[in-house]
Write an enzyme that holds these catalytic residues in place. Structure first.
Site, mmCIF file in Angstrom:
data_model
loop_
_atom_site.group_PDB
_atom_site.id
_atom_site.type_symbol
_atom_site.label_atom_id
_atom_site.label_comp_id
_atom_site.label_asym_id
_atom_site.label_seq_id
_atom_site.Cartn_x
_atom_site.Cartn_y
_atom_site.Cartn_z
ATOM 1 N N THR A 32 55.948 -11.123 1.673
ATOM 2 C CA THR A 32 57.223 -11.081 0.949
ATOM 3 C C THR A 32 58.187 -10.195 1.740
ATOM 4 O O THR A 32 57.769 -9.281 2.439
ATOM 5 C CB THR A 32 57.040 -10.506 -0.470
ATOM 6 O OG1 THR A 32 56.321 -11.425 -1.279
ATOM 7 C CG2 THR A 32 58.371 -10.247 -1.147
ATOM 8 N N ASP A 69 63.163 -13.152 -0.470
ATOM 9 C CA ASP A 69 62.901 -14.503 0.014
ATOM 10 C C ASP A 69 62.269 -15.324 -1.102
ATOM 11 O O ASP A 69 62.057 -14.823 -2.211
ATOM 12 C CB ASP A 69 61.987 -14.450 1.249
ATOM 13 C CG ASP A 69 60.569 -14.061 0.880
ATOM 14 O OD1 ASP A 69 59.657 -14.871 1.080
ATOM 15 O OD2 ASP A 69 60.374 -12.938 0.377
ATOM 16 N N ARG A 124 59.317 -17.501 -0.685
ATOM 17 C CA ARG A 124 57.999 -18.049 -0.349
ATOM 18 C C ARG A 124 56.906 -17.225 -1.016
ATOM 19 O O ARG A 124 56.874 -16.002 -0.886
ATOM 20 C CB ARG A 124 57.792 -18.062 1.165
ATOM 21 C CG ARG A 124 56.395 -18.497 1.586
ATOM 22 C CD ARG A 124 56.246 -18.550 3.093
ATOM 23 N NE ARG A 124 57.075 -19.596 3.666
ATOM 24 C CZ ARG A 124 57.165 -19.837 4.978
ATOM 25 N NH1 ARG A 124 56.496 -19.088 5.833
ATOM 26 N NH2 ARG A 124 57.930 -20.811 5.419
ATOM 27 N N LYS A 178 61.691 -14.107 -7.097
ATOM 28 C CA LYS A 178 61.124 -12.768 -7.048
ATOM 29 C C LYS A 178 62.061 -11.690 -7.584
ATOM 30 O O LYS A 178 61.749 -10.506 -7.493
ATOM 31 C CB LYS A 178 60.738 -12.429 -5.602
ATOM 32 C CG LYS A 178 59.756 -13.417 -4.994
ATOM 33 C CD LYS A 178 59.430 -13.090 -3.558
ATOM 34 C CE LYS A 178 58.498 -14.147 -2.969
ATOM 35 N NZ LYS A 178 58.160 -13.864 -1.562
ATOM 36 N N GLY A 209 54.033 -8.178 -3.306
ATOM 37 C CA GLY A 209 52.606 -7.965 -3.505
ATOM 38 C C GLY A 209 51.996 -9.105 -4.289
ATOM 39 O O GLY A 209 52.322 -10.277 -4.072
ATOM 40 N N SER A 243 55.756 -7.490 3.408
ATOM 41 C CA SER A 243 55.205 -7.655 4.754
ATOM 42 C C SER A 243 56.288 -7.816 5.812
ATOM 43 O O SER A 243 56.047 -7.558 6.986
ATOM 44 C CB SER A 243 54.269 -8.871 4.784
ATOM 45 O OG SER A 243 54.953 -10.022 4.317
ATOM 46 N N ASP A 276 57.971 -12.661 10.033
ATOM 47 C CA ASP A 276 56.796 -12.599 9.163
ATOM 48 C C ASP A 276 56.467 -13.994 8.671
ATOM 49 O O ASP A 276 57.317 -14.670 8.088
ATOM 50 C CB ASP A 276 57.071 -11.665 7.980
ATOM 51 C CG ASP A 276 55.935 -11.660 6.979
ATOM 52 O OD1 ASP A 276 54.761 -11.630 7.409
ATOM 53 O OD2 ASP A 276 56.200 -11.702 5.772
ATOM 54 N N SER A 317 56.829 -14.761 4.759
ATOM 55 C CA SER A 317 58.151 -14.816 4.131
ATOM 56 C C SER A 317 58.874 -16.062 4.612
ATOM 57 O O SER A 317 58.701 -16.494 5.748
ATOM 58 C CB SER A 317 58.977 -13.569 4.481
ATOM 59 O OG SER A 317 58.297 -12.384 4.123
#
Length: 276
Positions: free
Chosen positions: A45, A61, A63, A77, A91, A173, A210, A213
């Site tokens: 994330t 984001d 995903r 989110k 998380g 992340s 990342d 994400s």
């Protein structure tokens, strides 16, 4: 030591970790039982928040991943807490969803009992005490943003209950790439348009750096006039197109040495497979 529940006891609502001590006992007897507790799963994330001249901007984001599998390409989110407070969760998606709903209900009861809008510091205190109580077993990292009688505020709450109060922050992340963009371009008293562009650029950097994400950017702008959710602010971000051709003609690279070796078959044996 965590309390153990009997099989005849009815568990109460909320999180339950009565098996944590049991798992530790199993690990201590690993030589005889061969038991190993499950390890933490990698999550992906990128969530960002910053304070601008008239309020707070939150971004995330879209995903959702399950280890190395993309479980949802359109996950939301950014969570509602009160009319003047929102938060972003990173998380474990279920943990982030549950703690934000619990926080929202607690603050609603607080507003009804006091007759005043909830303050951001109250939300931060309730959430960090809840996270500290479970010692990291609730795998959620939260960015709380809102505006109250003391102005705009931005707080980050980590899974073990530690908190930070800053003018900009990033978690997840993809936070390393996002915080690099924020530290480079953030300035005090930014306009709303500048803040939205910076949050978008920071999350985009996290998406490009990342694998966990992706799928675009959602924004939430909180001011004195209220909160505005910008769902699907940008679409899926790609790393760009190649500007040139990287195909080279045969013979471009010189061959310095060439050798050919022939081998002779000395012995051959055939084995029959038993299919009965």
């Amino acid at each position: 030591m965590l309390p153990r529940l009997s099989a005849f006891e009815i568990s109460q609502g909320g999180f339950s970790f009565e098996n944590c001590q049991r798992n530790k006992d199993f690990e201590a007897q690993n030589g005889t039982l061969g038991f190993t507790s499950p390890t933490a799963r990698k999550t992906g994330t990128t969530i960002v928040g910053l304070v601008f001249k008239d309020g707070v901007i939150l971004g995330a984001d879209r995903r959702a991943t399950d280890d190395m599998v993309v479980a949802d390409k359109n996950c939301f989110k950014i969570h509602y807490i009160t009319d003047n407070i929102y938060c972003c969760g990173a998380g474990v998606a279920a943990d982030a969803e549950y703690v934000t709903r619990l926080l929202s209900s607690q603050l609603t009861l607080h507003e009804l009992s006091t007759g005043r809008p909830a303050r951001v510091c109250t939300a931060n205190r309730i959430l960090k005490q809840l996270m500290y109580r479970y010692q990291g077993h609730v795998g959620a990292s939260i960015i709380i943003g809102g505006i109250d009688l003391n102005g705009p505020h931005l707080n980050s709450v980590h899974p073990h209950g530690s908190t930070d109060r800053t003018l900009f922050t990033a978690l997840g992340s993809g936070a390393s790439a996002a915080i690099a963009v924020l530290e480079d371009q953030f300035k005090p008293n930014m306009t709303m348009e500048e803040g939205m562009q910076l949050v978008k650029d920071a999350i985009t950097a996290g998406i490009l750096c990342d694998l966990g994400s992706g799928s675009g950017v959602d924004l939430c702008v909180i001011t004195r006039q209220g909160a505005k959710i910008l769902r699907g602010y940008t679409d899926t971000v790609t790393s760009g197109k190649r500007q040139g051709s990287y195909r080279y003609a045969r013979g471009t690279t010189a061959v310095l040495k060439e050798s050919v070796i022939h081998y002779d078959l000395v012995e051959e044996s055939v084995q029959q497979m038993d299919t009965e």
